[in-house]
Design a protein around this motif. Structure first.
Motif, PDB file in Angstrom:
ATOM      1  N   ASN A  75       0.971  -1.126  -0.025  1.00  0.00           N
ATOM      2  CA  ASN A  75       0.039  -0.171  -0.021  1.00  0.00           C
ATOM      3  C   ASN A  75       1.002   1.183   0.029  1.00  0.00           C
ATOM      4  OD1 ASN A  75      -2.138   1.673   0.313  1.00  0.00           O
ATOM      5  ND2 ASN A  75      -2.016   1.832   2.272  1.00  0.00           N
ATOM      6  N   SER A  76       1.496   1.731  -1.276  1.00  0.00           N
ATOM      7  CA  SER A  76       2.217   2.588  -1.336  1.00  0.00           C
ATOM      8  C   SER A  76       1.970   3.467  -2.417  1.00  0.00           C
ATOM      9  CB  SER A  76       3.867   2.347  -1.509  1.00  0.00           C
ATOM     10  OG  SER A  76       3.994   1.793  -2.665  1.00  0.00           O
ATOM     11  N   ARG A  77       2.127   4.656  -2.218  1.00  0.00           N
ATOM     12  CA  ARG A  77       1.606   5.805  -3.543  1.00  0.00           C
ATOM     13  C   ARG A  77       2.330   5.450  -4.714  1.00  0.00           C
ATOM     14  NH1 ARG A  77       1.651  12.275  -3.098  1.00  0.00           N
ATOM     15  NH2 ARG A  77       0.334  12.451  -4.998  1.00  0.00           N
ATOM     16  N   GLU A  78       3.809   4.979  -4.519  1.00  0.00           N
ATOM     17  CA  GLU A  78       4.502   4.704  -5.758  1.00  0.00           C
ATOM     18  C   GLU A  78       3.984   3.554  -6.466  1.00  0.00           C
ATOM     19  OE1 GLU A  78       5.912   5.155  -2.753  1.00  0.00           O
ATOM     20  OE2 GLU A  78       6.410   7.207  -2.748  1.00  0.00           O
ATOM     21  N   GLU A  79       3.773   2.466  -5.778  1.00  0.00           N
ATOM     22  CA  GLU A  79       3.072   1.204  -6.239  1.00  0.00           C
ATOM     23  C   GLU A  79       1.806   1.357  -7.211  1.00  0.00           C
ATOM     24  OE1 GLU A  79       3.327  -2.799  -4.731  1.00  0.00           O
ATOM     25  OE2 GLU A  79       5.128  -2.036  -3.242  1.00  0.00           O
ATOM     26  N   ILE A  80       0.792   2.078  -6.206  1.00  0.00           N
ATOM     27  CA  ILE A  80      -0.531   2.118  -6.666  1.00  0.00           C
ATOM     28  C   ILE A  80      -0.066   3.046  -8.073  1.00  0.00           C
ATOM     29  CG2 ILE A  80      -2.536   3.304  -6.416  1.00  0.00           C
ATOM     30  CD1 ILE A  80      -2.278   2.585  -3.472  1.00  0.00           C
ATOM     31  N   SER A  81       0.412   4.025  -8.375  1.00  0.00           N
ATOM     32  CA  SER A  81       0.738   5.017  -9.353  1.00  0.00           C
ATOM     33  C   SER A  81       1.083   4.248 -10.368  1.00  0.00           C
ATOM     34  CB  SER A  81       1.365   6.239  -8.838  1.00  0.00           C
ATOM     35  OG  SER A  81       0.866   7.029  -8.222  1.00  0.00           O
ATOM     36  N   GLN A  82       2.328   3.263 -10.058  1.00  0.00           N
ATOM     37  CA  GLN A  82       2.814   2.790 -11.206  1.00  0.00           C
ATOM     38  C   GLN A  82       1.827   1.637 -11.829  1.00  0.00           C
ATOM     39  OE1 GLN A  82       4.120  -0.786 -11.383  1.00  0.00           O
ATOM     40  NE2 GLN A  82       4.902  -0.215 -13.376  1.00  0.00           N
ATOM     41  N   LEU A  94      -5.898  -0.612   0.595  1.00  0.00           N
ATOM     42  CA  LEU A  94      -5.356   0.122  -0.386  1.00  0.00           C
ATOM     43  C   LEU A  94      -5.752   1.644  -0.046  1.00  0.00           C
ATOM     44  CD1 LEU A  94      -4.655  -1.572  -3.557  1.00  0.00           C
ATOM     45  CD2 LEU A  94      -3.293  -1.493  -1.805  1.00  0.00           C
ATOM     46  N   ASN A  95      -4.925   2.535   0.670  1.00  0.00           N
ATOM     47  CA  ASN A  95      -5.442   3.947   0.569  1.00  0.00           C
ATOM     48  C   ASN A  95      -4.489   4.923   0.485  1.00  0.00           C
ATOM     49  OD1 ASN A  95      -3.926   3.730   2.898  1.00  0.00           O
ATOM     50  ND2 ASN A  95      -5.656   3.804   4.445  1.00  0.00           N
ATOM     51  N   ALA A  96      -3.068   4.599  -0.009  1.00  0.00           N
ATOM     52  CA  ALA A  96      -2.113   5.326  -0.249  1.00  0.00           C
ATOM     53  C   ALA A  96      -2.162   6.416  -1.491  1.00  0.00           C
ATOM     54  CB  ALA A  96      -0.817   4.715  -0.480  1.00  0.00           C
ATOM     55  N   GLU A  97      -3.022   6.104  -2.374  1.00  0.00           N
ATOM     56  CA  GLU A  97      -3.088   6.974  -3.610  1.00  0.00           C
ATOM     57  C   GLU A  97      -4.563   6.789  -4.226  1.00  0.00           C
ATOM     58  OE1 GLU A  97      -2.793   9.746  -5.102  1.00  0.00           O
ATOM     59  OE2 GLU A  97      -0.856   9.475  -5.935  1.00  0.00           O
ATOM     60  N   PHE A  98      -5.023   8.040  -4.905  1.00  0.00           N
ATOM     61  CA  PHE A  98      -6.381   7.847  -5.618  1.00  0.00           C
ATOM     62  C   PHE A  98      -6.077   7.425  -6.776  1.00  0.00           C
ATOM     63  CE2 PHE A  98      -7.209  11.065  -2.448  1.00  0.00           C
ATOM     64  CZ  PHE A  98      -8.618  10.676  -2.021  1.00  0.00           C
ATOM     65  N   PRO A  99      -6.369   6.138  -7.462  1.00  0.00           N
ATOM     66  CA  PRO A  99      -6.148   5.929  -9.150  1.00  0.00           C
ATOM     67  C   PRO A  99      -6.406   7.006 -10.053  1.00  0.00           C
ATOM     68  CG  PRO A  99      -7.078   3.935  -7.979  1.00  0.00           C
ATOM     69  CD  PRO A  99      -7.190   5.057  -7.113  1.00  0.00           C
ATOM     70  N   ILE A 120      -6.743  -3.172  -7.832  1.00  0.00           N
ATOM     71  CA  ILE A 120      -7.106  -1.762  -8.259  1.00  0.00           C
ATOM     72  C   ILE A 120      -8.022  -2.346  -9.481  1.00  0.00           C
ATOM     73  CG2 ILE A 120      -6.640   0.265  -9.428  1.00  0.00           C
ATOM     74  CD1 ILE A 120      -3.754  -0.065  -8.003  1.00  0.00           C
ATOM     75  N   ARG A 121      -9.178  -1.822  -9.411  1.00  0.00           N
ATOM     76  CA  ARG A 121     -10.133  -2.140 -10.744  1.00  0.00           C
ATOM     77  C   ARG A 121     -10.535  -0.795 -11.217  1.00  0.00           C
ATOM     78  NH1 ARG A 121     -11.594  -5.991  -6.467  1.00  0.00           N
ATOM     79  NH2 ARG A 121     -11.958  -7.914  -7.192  1.00  0.00           N
TER      80      ARG A 121
END
Length: 120
Positions: free
Chosen positions: A15-22, A53-58, A88-89
């Motif tokens: 749950n990291s901003r970087e992983e969710i963003s990538q 997951l809550n570290a970044e908004f898709p 992430i969907r």
């Protein structure tokens, strides 16, 4: 022109901003490429993430990719016992002349387990 829904999902390990963003960038890029979409043809996008997951908004990632005028929302996926975590969907609505059978739904990483009938 018809509006078609395109499904997609991917996974992250942390749950990291970087992983969710990538992961979001990779998923959206693949959906755009495989379905030959122009951003002006996107009607709307609805993202969900699993409760872990809550570290970044898709949706923020999509805006950074140039989807400035696309209406988007993010929400939680249902928390079903035993369901995959770190997912992430997206449900992407696109104006297109393609038939529903021509649409390519994209599932990456661990998310391929969600819809093995659509992977291939």
């Amino acid at each position: 022109m018809p509006v078609r829904g395109i499904r997609g999902a991917t996974s992250v390990e942390n749950n990291s901003r970087e992983e969710i963003s990538q992961a979001t960038r990779e998923l959206l890029s693949m959906i755009i490429e495989k379905n030959e979409i122009c951003s002006k043809d996107i009607a709307s996008a609805f993202f969900t993430v699993t409760k872990d997951l809550n570290a970044e908004f898709p949706a923020r990632v999509a805006r950074e990719m140039g989807w400035q005028t696309v209406p988007m929302m993010c929400g939680w996926e249902m928390d079903v016992p035993g369901a995959l975590k770190g997912i992430i969907r997206i449900m992407l609505h696109v104006n297109t002349e393609k038939s529903q059978k021509e649409i390519k739904h994209i599932y990456l990483k661990e998310a391929v387990k969600l819809r093995p009938d659509l992977v291939g």
